[in-house]
Design a protein around this motif. Structure first.
Motif, PDB file in Angstrom:
ATOM      1  N   LEU A 174       0.814  -1.217   0.000  1.00  0.00           N
ATOM      2  CA  LEU A 174       0.000   0.000   0.000  1.00  0.00           C
ATOM      3  C   LEU A 174       0.849   1.270   0.000  1.00  0.00           C
ATOM      4  CD1 LEU A 174      -2.806  -0.993   2.548  1.00  0.00           C
ATOM      5  CD2 LEU A 174      -2.968  -0.878   0.059  1.00  0.00           C
ATOM      6  N   LEU A 175       2.017   1.200   0.658  1.00  0.00           N
ATOM      7  CA  LEU A 175       2.838   2.406   0.839  1.00  0.00           C
ATOM      8  C   LEU A 175       4.051   2.470  -0.082  1.00  0.00           C
ATOM      9  CD1 LEU A 175       2.793   2.612   4.753  1.00  0.00           C
ATOM     10  CD2 LEU A 175       1.420   3.915   3.121  1.00  0.00           C
ATOM     11  N   CYS A 176       4.148   1.549  -1.040  1.00  0.00           N
ATOM     12  CA  CYS A 176       5.353   1.491  -1.872  1.00  0.00           C
ATOM     13  C   CYS A 176       5.362   2.514  -2.994  1.00  0.00           C
ATOM     14  CB  CYS A 176       5.535   0.089  -2.445  1.00  0.00           C
ATOM     15  SG  CYS A 176       4.309  -0.357  -3.707  1.00  0.00           S
ATOM     16  N   GLY A 177       4.240   3.224  -3.184  1.00  0.00           N
ATOM     17  CA  GLY A 177       4.172   4.216  -4.258  1.00  0.00           C
ATOM     18  C   GLY A 177       3.426   3.735  -5.479  1.00  0.00           C
ATOM     19  N   LEU A 178       2.808   2.551  -5.381  1.00  0.00           N
ATOM     20  CA  LEU A 178       2.056   2.021  -6.514  1.00  0.00           C
ATOM     21  C   LEU A 178       0.742   2.769  -6.699  1.00  0.00           C
ATOM     22  CD1 LEU A 178       1.471  -0.075  -8.720  1.00  0.00           C
ATOM     23  CD2 LEU A 178       0.571  -1.582  -6.942  1.00  0.00           C
ATOM     24  N   PHE A 179       0.015   2.993  -5.624  1.00  0.00           N
ATOM     25  CA  PHE A 179      -1.315   3.603  -5.716  1.00  0.00           C
ATOM     26  C   PHE A 179      -1.244   5.134  -5.640  1.00  0.00           C
ATOM     27  CE2 PHE A 179      -1.787  -0.614  -3.796  1.00  0.00           C
ATOM     28  CZ  PHE A 179      -2.634  -1.194  -4.725  1.00  0.00           C
ATOM     29  N   VAL A 180      -0.387   5.632  -4.773  1.00  0.00           N
ATOM     30  CA  VAL A 180      -0.185   7.069  -4.613  1.00  0.00           C
ATOM     31  C   VAL A 180       1.312   7.322  -4.564  1.00  0.00           C
ATOM     32  CG1 VAL A 180      -0.585   9.092  -3.150  1.00  0.00           C
ATOM     33  CG2 VAL A 180      -2.326   7.293  -3.300  1.00  0.00           C
ATOM     34  N   SER A 181       1.751   8.354  -5.289  1.00  0.00           N
ATOM     35  CA  SER A 181       3.172   8.684  -5.251  1.00  0.00           C
ATOM     36  C   SER A 181       3.609   8.940  -3.804  1.00  0.00           C
ATOM     37  CB  SER A 181       3.421   9.922  -6.113  1.00  0.00           C
ATOM     38  OG  SER A 181       4.717  10.412  -5.909  1.00  0.00           O
ATOM     39  N   ARG A 182       4.787   8.450  -3.442  1.00  0.00           N
ATOM     40  CA  ARG A 182       5.248   8.604  -2.060  1.00  0.00           C
ATOM     41  C   ARG A 182       5.370  10.088  -1.692  1.00  0.00           C
ATOM     42  NH1 ARG A 182      10.606   5.475  -2.084  1.00  0.00           N
ATOM     43  NH2 ARG A 182      10.672   6.088   0.101  1.00  0.00           N
ATOM     44  N   GLU A 183       5.711  10.931  -2.657  1.00  0.00           N
ATOM     45  CA  GLU A 183       5.859  12.367  -2.379  1.00  0.00           C
ATOM     46  C   GLU A 183       4.510  13.026  -2.093  1.00  0.00           C
ATOM     47  OE1 GLU A 183       7.153  10.808  -4.971  1.00  0.00           O
ATOM     48  OE2 GLU A 183       9.266  10.798  -4.401  1.00  0.00           O
ATOM     49  N   GLN A 184       3.426  12.416  -2.554  1.00  0.00           N
ATOM     50  CA  GLN A 184       2.095  12.983  -2.348  1.00  0.00           C
ATOM     51  C   GLN A 184       1.424  12.472  -1.070  1.00  0.00           C
ATOM     52  OE1 GLN A 184       0.080  11.999  -6.012  1.00  0.00           O
ATOM     53  NE2 GLN A 184       0.923  13.760  -7.098  1.00  0.00           N
ATOM     54  N   MET A 185       2.077  11.557  -0.362  1.00  0.00           N
ATOM     55  CA  MET A 185       1.500  11.024   0.877  1.00  0.00           C
ATOM     56  C   MET A 185       1.657  12.033   2.009  1.00  0.00           C
ATOM     57  SD  MET A 185       2.996   7.120   0.860  1.00  0.00           S
ATOM     58  CE  MET A 185       2.630   5.978  -0.465  1.00  0.00           C
ATOM     59  N   ALA A 186       0.835  11.849   3.042  1.00  0.00           N
ATOM     60  CA  ALA A 186       1.023  12.641   4.257  1.00  0.00           C
ATOM     61  C   ALA A 186       2.429  12.366   4.803  1.00  0.00           C
ATOM     62  CB  ALA A 186      -0.033  12.249   5.281  1.00  0.00           C
ATOM     63  N   GLY A 187       2.975  13.354   5.511  1.00  0.00           N
ATOM     64  CA  GLY A 187       4.363  13.236   5.976  1.00  0.00           C
ATOM     65  C   GLY A 187       4.634  11.973   6.780  1.00  0.00           C
ATOM     66  N   TRP A 188       3.700  11.614   7.662  1.00  0.00           N
ATOM     67  CA  TRP A 188       3.943  10.439   8.505  1.00  0.00           C
ATOM     68  C   TRP A 188       3.866   9.142   7.703  1.00  0.00           C
ATOM     69  CZ3 TRP A 188       0.035   6.807   9.584  1.00  0.00           C
ATOM     70  CH2 TRP A 188      -1.262   7.180   9.183  1.00  0.00           C
ATOM     71  N   LEU A 189       3.001   9.148   6.660  1.00  0.00           N
ATOM     72  CA  LEU A 189       2.937   7.951   5.805  1.00  0.00           C
ATOM     73  C   LEU A 189       4.217   7.830   4.959  1.00  0.00           C
ATOM     74  CD1 LEU A 189      -0.752   7.943   4.517  1.00  0.00           C
ATOM     75  CD2 LEU A 189       0.319   6.361   6.134  1.00  0.00           C
ATOM     76  N   GLU A 190       4.708   8.978   4.473  1.00  0.00           N
ATOM     77  CA  GLU A 190       5.946   8.947   3.691  1.00  0.00           C
ATOM     78  C   GLU A 190       7.117   8.493   4.561  1.00  0.00           C
ATOM     79  OE1 GLU A 190       6.947  12.635   1.856  1.00  0.00           O
ATOM     80  OE2 GLU A 190       8.689  11.804   0.796  1.00  0.00           O
ATOM     81  N   ALA A 191       7.109   8.915   5.843  1.00  0.00           N
ATOM     82  CA  ALA A 191       8.192   8.497   6.748  1.00  0.00           C
ATOM     83  C   ALA A 191       8.171   6.980   6.952  1.00  0.00           C
ATOM     84  CB  ALA A 191       8.038   9.215   8.085  1.00  0.00           C
ATOM     85  N   ILE A 192       6.964   6.411   7.092  1.00  0.00           N
ATOM     86  CA  ILE A 192       6.861   4.951   7.225  1.00  0.00           C
ATOM     87  C   ILE A 192       7.322   4.276   5.937  1.00  0.00           C
ATOM     88  CG2 ILE A 192       5.259   3.019   7.522  1.00  0.00           C
ATOM     89  CD1 ILE A 192       3.539   4.862   9.273  1.00  0.00           C
ATOM     90  N   SER A 193       6.881   4.839   4.801  1.00  0.00           N
ATOM     91  CA  SER A 193       7.276   4.269   3.506  1.00  0.00           C
ATOM     92  C   SER A 193       8.791   4.260   3.339  1.00  0.00           C
ATOM     93  CB  SER A 193       6.624   5.079   2.378  1.00  0.00           C
ATOM     94  OG  SER A 193       7.078   4.649   1.122  1.00  0.00           O
ATOM     95  N   ASN A 194       9.445   5.284   3.881  1.00  0.00           N
ATOM     96  CA  ASN A 194      10.897   5.405   3.722  1.00  0.00           C
ATOM     97  C   ASN A 194      11.688   4.317   4.448  1.00  0.00           C
ATOM     98  OD1 ASN A 194      10.656   7.644   2.107  1.00  0.00           O
ATOM     99  ND2 ASN A 194      10.924   9.118   3.770  1.00  0.00           N
ATOM    100  N   VAL A 195      11.071   3.646   5.423  1.00  0.00           N
ATOM    101  CA  VAL A 195      11.790   2.590   6.139  1.00  0.00           C
ATOM    102  C   VAL A 195      11.352   1.190   5.691  1.00  0.00           C
ATOM    103  CG1 VAL A 195      12.177   4.044   8.149  1.00  0.00           C
ATOM    104  CG2 VAL A 195      10.143   2.583   8.066  1.00  0.00           C
ATOM    105  N   LEU A 196      10.465   1.116   4.701  1.00  0.00           N
ATOM    106  CA  LEU A 196      10.000  -0.182   4.205  1.00  0.00           C
ATOM    107  C   LEU A 196      10.788  -0.573   2.953  1.00  0.00           C
ATOM    108  CD1 LEU A 196       6.139   0.345   4.617  1.00  0.00           C
ATOM    109  CD2 LEU A 196       7.720  -0.826   6.173  1.00  0.00           C
ATOM    110  N   PRO A 197      11.401  -1.748   2.947  1.00  0.00           N
ATOM    111  CA  PRO A 197      12.272  -2.114   1.816  1.00  0.00           C
ATOM    112  C   PRO A 197      11.567  -2.213   0.473  1.00  0.00           C
ATOM    113  CG  PRO A 197      11.942  -3.978   3.315  1.00  0.00           C
ATOM    114  CD  PRO A 197      11.395  -2.774   4.002  1.00  0.00           C
TER     115      PRO A 197
END
Length: 245
Positions: A174-197
């Motif tokens: 869900l958070l890998c950038g497939l559905f929504v660009s990671r840059e367009q996510m809320a800050g806390w969601l982008e922070a979680i995405s940044n630590v997921l391989p």
């Protein structure tokens, strides 16, 4: 680790795979069938198909290998095979890296078949090389193997092993950038995405889709995912118990 014991472990795991036609069918046929489904879903939107199918070439091996490996290792524990193996000179890292390499070889076959179908039958179009897509898919599959081995330590039944799917795999999808660009996510969601391989694996695939030559971002992302594989295998070794009860 001993190269001789590691080699014997790889051969044993590959023989087990070859004697399990249902698992082979799942490894080879399921990604192909899912890609066919995507192709017909986006039949009149080739650009969307190219974007989604490229990412899925990395996501499918990750999910399938996570599921297969966690259940395979759980069977090793519940049948007593693991306990017997660990009474031999076999080390924990021999066993876990043996799983990683053996399933990595199976993933190479899986990724090659899926990529061949995507490019030659479904007309997938990417700027970069097919071989880079296969390489990323294989590394992603080994990531699924490593996380599956780690999570299997916390399951006592196959049902419990499957329950790790929505906890470990689904949030990453869900958070890998497939559905929504990671840059367009809320800050806390982008922070979680940044630590997921998986986020880095998907970004590497998107780099292949956009650039004809390998980019520094692609190699950096592959390095991050490979580092996560090693960390997950070491953690799996640390949680590997010598007794099943």
């Amino acid at each position: 680790m001993s190269p001789r014991i590691l080699g014997a472990t790889i051969v044993r795991i590959l023989r087990q795979l070859l004697h399990d036609p249902r698992t082979i069918g799942m490894l080879i046929l399921v990604p192909a069938l899912l890609l066919a489904l995507l192709y017909f879903m986006y039949d009149d939107q080739p650009a969307v198909f190219d974007r989604v199918a490229l990412v899925m070439l990395g996501v499918f091996p990750f999910v399938i290998m996570f599921l297969v490996t966690s259940i395979a290792m759980l069977r090793e524990r519940t049948t007593g095979t693991l306990e017997r193996l660990l009474t031999t000179p076999l080390g924990k890292l021999d066993l876990l890296f043996g799983y990683g390499i053996a399933f990595g070889l199976a993933a190479a076959v899986q990724a090659s078949v899926a990529a061949a179908l995507a490019y030659w039958l479904f007309d997938l179009d990417t700027a970069g090389s097919t071989w880079l897509v296969i390489l990323i898919a294989v590394v992603n599959a080994v990531l699924g193997v490593a996380l599956g081995l780690f999570c299997s330590a916390f399951a006592r039944t196959e049902f419990q092993a499957v329950q790790f799917m929505p906890v470990v795999a689904v949030p990453q999808i869900l958070l890998c950038g497939l559905f929504v660009s990671r840059e367009q996510m809320a800050g806390w969601l982008e922070a979680i995405s940044n630590v997921l391989p998986l986020s880095y694996a998907v970004e590497a695939l998107q780099e292949v889709g956009a650039s004809s030559d390998p980019t520094a971002t692609l190699w950096r992302d592959l390095g991050v995912v490979s580092g996560c594989v090693v960390v997950a295998l070491v953690l799996a070794a640390a949680t590997l118990r010598r007794r099943t009860a």
